[in-house]
Each structure stands twice: as C-alpha cells, then as structure tokens.
Design an enzyme around this catalytic site. Sequence first.
Site, PDB file in Angstrom:
ATOM      1  N   ASP A  11      50.720  36.390  84.057  1.00 44.57           N
ATOM      2  CA  ASP A  11      51.699  35.760  84.959  1.00 44.57           C
ATOM      3  C   ASP A  11      52.798  36.769  85.319  1.00 44.57           C
ATOM      4  O   ASP A  11      53.970  36.570  85.040  1.00 44.57           O
ATOM      5  CB  ASP A  11      52.312  34.525  84.294  1.00 44.57           C
ATOM      6  N   ASP A  16      53.830  41.828  81.824  1.00 41.59           N
ATOM      7  CA  ASP A  16      52.422  41.797  82.229  1.00 41.59           C
ATOM      8  C   ASP A  16      52.101  43.057  83.036  1.00 41.59           C
ATOM      9  O   ASP A  16      51.077  43.709  82.836  1.00 41.59           O
ATOM     10  CB  ASP A  16      52.133  40.590  83.111  1.00 41.59           C
ATOM     11  N   ASN A  40      55.623  32.724  84.281  1.00 39.23           N
ATOM     12  CA  ASN A  40      56.949  33.317  84.528  1.00 39.23           C
ATOM     13  C   ASN A  40      57.545  32.845  85.844  1.00 39.23           C
ATOM     14  O   ASN A  40      58.753  32.683  85.987  1.00 39.23           O
ATOM     15  CB  ASN A  40      56.851  34.840  84.562  1.00 39.23           C
ATOM     16  N   THR A 124      47.912  37.472  79.028  1.00 37.97           N
ATOM     17  CA  THR A 124      49.327  37.745  78.730  1.00 37.97           C
ATOM     18  C   THR A 124      50.250  36.692  79.356  1.00 37.97           C
ATOM     19  O   THR A 124      51.440  36.941  79.547  1.00 37.97           O
ATOM     20  CB  THR A 124      49.728  39.143  79.245  1.00 37.97           C
ATOM     21  N   PHE A 165      57.124  31.149  74.786  1.00 33.70           N
ATOM     22  CA  PHE A 165      56.967  30.676  76.162  1.00 33.70           C
ATOM     23  C   PHE A 165      55.506  30.426  76.560  1.00 33.70           C
ATOM     24  O   PHE A 165      55.183  29.370  77.114  1.00 33.70           O
ATOM     25  CB  PHE A 165      57.598  31.681  77.135  1.00 33.70           C
ATOM     26  N   ASN A 166      54.627  31.395  76.368  1.00 33.36           N
ATOM     27  CA  ASN A 166      53.241  31.255  76.860  1.00 33.36           C
ATOM     28  C   ASN A 166      52.538  30.055  76.240  1.00 33.36           C
ATOM     29  O   ASN A 166      51.814  29.327  76.912  1.00 33.36           O
ATOM     30  CB  ASN A 166      52.434  32.525  76.569  1.00 33.36           C
ATOM     31  N   HIS A 238      56.728  42.537  75.659  1.00 39.80           N
ATOM     32  CA  HIS A 238      55.749  41.786  74.862  1.00 39.80           C
ATOM     33  C   HIS A 238      54.293  42.133  75.192  1.00 39.80           C
ATOM     34  O   HIS A 238      53.499  42.442  74.317  1.00 39.80           O
ATOM     35  CB  HIS A 238      55.925  40.283  75.116  1.00 39.80           C
ATOM     36  N   ASP A 239      53.931  42.001  76.469  1.00 39.64           N
ATOM     37  CA  ASP A 239      52.521  41.908  76.850  1.00 39.64           C
ATOM     38  C   ASP A 239      51.653  43.134  76.581  1.00 39.64           C
ATOM     39  O   ASP A 239      50.463  42.985  76.272  1.00 39.64           O
ATOM     40  CB  ASP A 239      52.418  41.516  78.333  1.00 39.64           C
TER      41      ASP A 239
HETATM   42  O1  RIB Z   1      57.307  34.994  75.560  1.00 39.87           O
HETATM   43  C1  RIB Z   1      56.968  36.169  76.247  1.00 39.87           C
HETATM   44  C2  RIB Z   1      55.849  35.927  77.204  1.00 39.87           C
HETATM   45  O2  RIB Z   1      56.260  34.992  78.197  1.00 39.87           O
HETATM   46  C3  RIB Z   1      55.426  37.186  77.976  1.00 39.87           C
HETATM   47  O3  RIB Z   1      54.068  37.114  78.270  1.00 39.87           O
HETATM   48  C4  RIB Z   1      56.224  37.092  79.245  1.00 39.87           C
HETATM   49  O4  RIB Z   1      55.603  37.761  80.349  1.00 39.87           O
HETATM   50  C5  RIB Z   1      56.210  35.607  79.487  1.00 39.87           C
HETATM   51  O5  RIB Z   1      54.973  35.283  80.103  1.00 39.87           O
HETATM   52 CA    CA Z   2      53.305  37.346  80.584  1.00 41.34          CA
END
Ligand code: RIB
Ligand code: CA
Length: 317
Positions: A11, A16, A40, A124, A165-166, A238-239
Amino acid sequence: MKKRPVILDGDPGHDDAIAWVFAQADPQLDIKAVVSVAGNQTIVKTTRNAHRICTLLGIEAPVARGASRPITADPVTAGNWHGESGLDGPPMPEPDRPLCPLPGVELMAKVLRESPEPVMIIATGPLTNVATLLTTYPSLKSKIARISIMGGGVTHGNWKPAAEFNIFEDPEAAWIVFHAGLPLTMCGLDVTEKALITPDDFPRILSVGNQTARIVEGWLQFFYRFPMQLGYSGAPVHDPCAVLIQTHPEIFRTREMYVDIELEGEYTRGATVADFRGYSDMKPNVTVVMDIDREKYIDLLVEALAFYDGREVPVNE
Ligand code: RIB
Ligand code: CA
C-alpha cells in the site's frame, strides 16, 4: 544465481516504496507482479503510487489494482504518516505503461498458475489481497513458496495499543493468512521499529549520487517528520524488512512461535498474539523476526541504491 520468483503486494506508502527499491535491485529476486491494496491511502492513490514507483525503478512486471477495502472491517488510512497522496515528497514520474486490466487477485493467481515453481509473496500492507487469493483459489496454495509480511508486533501496536496498522486494517484477512498452513515470516514492529533511518543517514544515501537515491532521500525527508514528533529517533522504515529477511537473513534474529490474530477483543482486535514460552500446545506457525543489525541495514540500502546508477526518468516537477 537462480532467481526466486516473487509477487510484491503493498500500500505505497514510503516504506513500501523503499522495500521495492531493495527488491528490484536484488539479483536473488525476479518480480513477477506488483499488486496494490488500500491501506496507507485509498486504493486509487496506492495504485497510482505503485504504478509510478515501478516506472521510477524500472520494474517491468505487470501492476494491478487490488482490494479497495478490507474484507469486513471499516477502512482506515494513514495520511498522518504518508501524506495526502500516500507518497508525499519528491516529484515522481508518470506511469510509463497501462495498468494490468486484471484485478489484483486475478493477476496473483495467473502468476501462480503459470510459474513452473512456487512463488514467494512479499506483502507490506493489509493482507486483504493475499487472504482473498487463498480463499478464492485454495488449490493454488501449493504454488506459494512462502508469505513474508510486514505486519503485527508480538509486544505492542502502533495504530492501537495492541495492534499494528496492517493487521488492524484487516484482521480477518490476517487470520486467514496466519491459519493457511503456509510458510510465513512476520516482520512486526518488534524488528521494524529498530529499522530506523535517521537524518544522520541521509547524507550517505544522497552520496550515492543518482536519481533514485535523491528520491529515496526525499521520501525519507517527508516520512521521518511524523515519527520524530512521536518521539522516534528517526523514521521506522518498516516494509523493507519483509524483503531483506528473505535476501539477507544474516542481519536479523528470528524466533519460531505460535502466533494468532485477535478478532474480538474490545481493546485488542487486530493484535498478533504470540506464545513466547510455548505454553500452548500449538506448534509454532510463524517465523517471527525480532531484531536487526541497523548499520548493516543502512549498508544494504546504499548498496541497493547503487544498482540504479545511470537510470534517469522524467519526473513531474
Ligand atoms: O505499521 C506499519 C505499516 O503500516 C507499514 O507497512 C506502513 O507502510 C503501513 O502500511
Ligand atoms: Ca506498507
């Protein structure tokens, strides 16, 4: 070196995008498809970003539009982290080819059917596309080598106290993926919040001296500001962990654990609940990534950026 076929699902999303910078530059990986998912930002925005990132990086695989909303959950977006476009910051190129006309899950299924060997899925964003693929085409599970995700966290959350979040965006999808019985690698906040890129790293990134490095530094200049307000010492990027754990496992530490997804808790919906001590009689189902060598992470980013030397594409100023 024999390349490993992969599907990228995300996203974008600044992190990403940087994950895909690593994937395209790595000689171990052969990108067969890129699929967007709402997360996102809205699906329109994440698809446009995916399309433009592939143009910037020269990813020639088809780009398809994936799920516009979670399976049942109400959608949320993360404009506070990624801006109104989902990829705020430096100018980007316009897409250099049309979108694949297939829906994202259909493109994923086509790649799996046509591949002579099992394909790794690197996800991701929210797991909506991956879960829909698994439930729509269960016979194709044998063509999935592994699912490597950024998502979750066995000790804490970032969107809710207990949920990342994901996973929080689509817990039902995550439950399907974590119960699919496929090899699964989880890069949760436990490791990704240690994958920090700080302003001290920016000059080294810029010193690579090509267009991609300048744009990555521009993404980071935007992306690090919100986490700094939250008290992070830099941008938790993160990704890329979901890519690098597959291509450079030596910079990580992992643990095999039983992990399940909370769907009902008033305060814990979307949590990735891990059996740290083996209390349950459930055998481990996830390779949980717990730590990263941050310095080597930055070294690998600089190395990946050098792959793009000589590549220059027109951008929208
Ligand atoms: O929590 C972080 C994740 O949420 C990452 O993948 C960021 O791109 C969002 O999608
Ligand atoms: Ca992401």
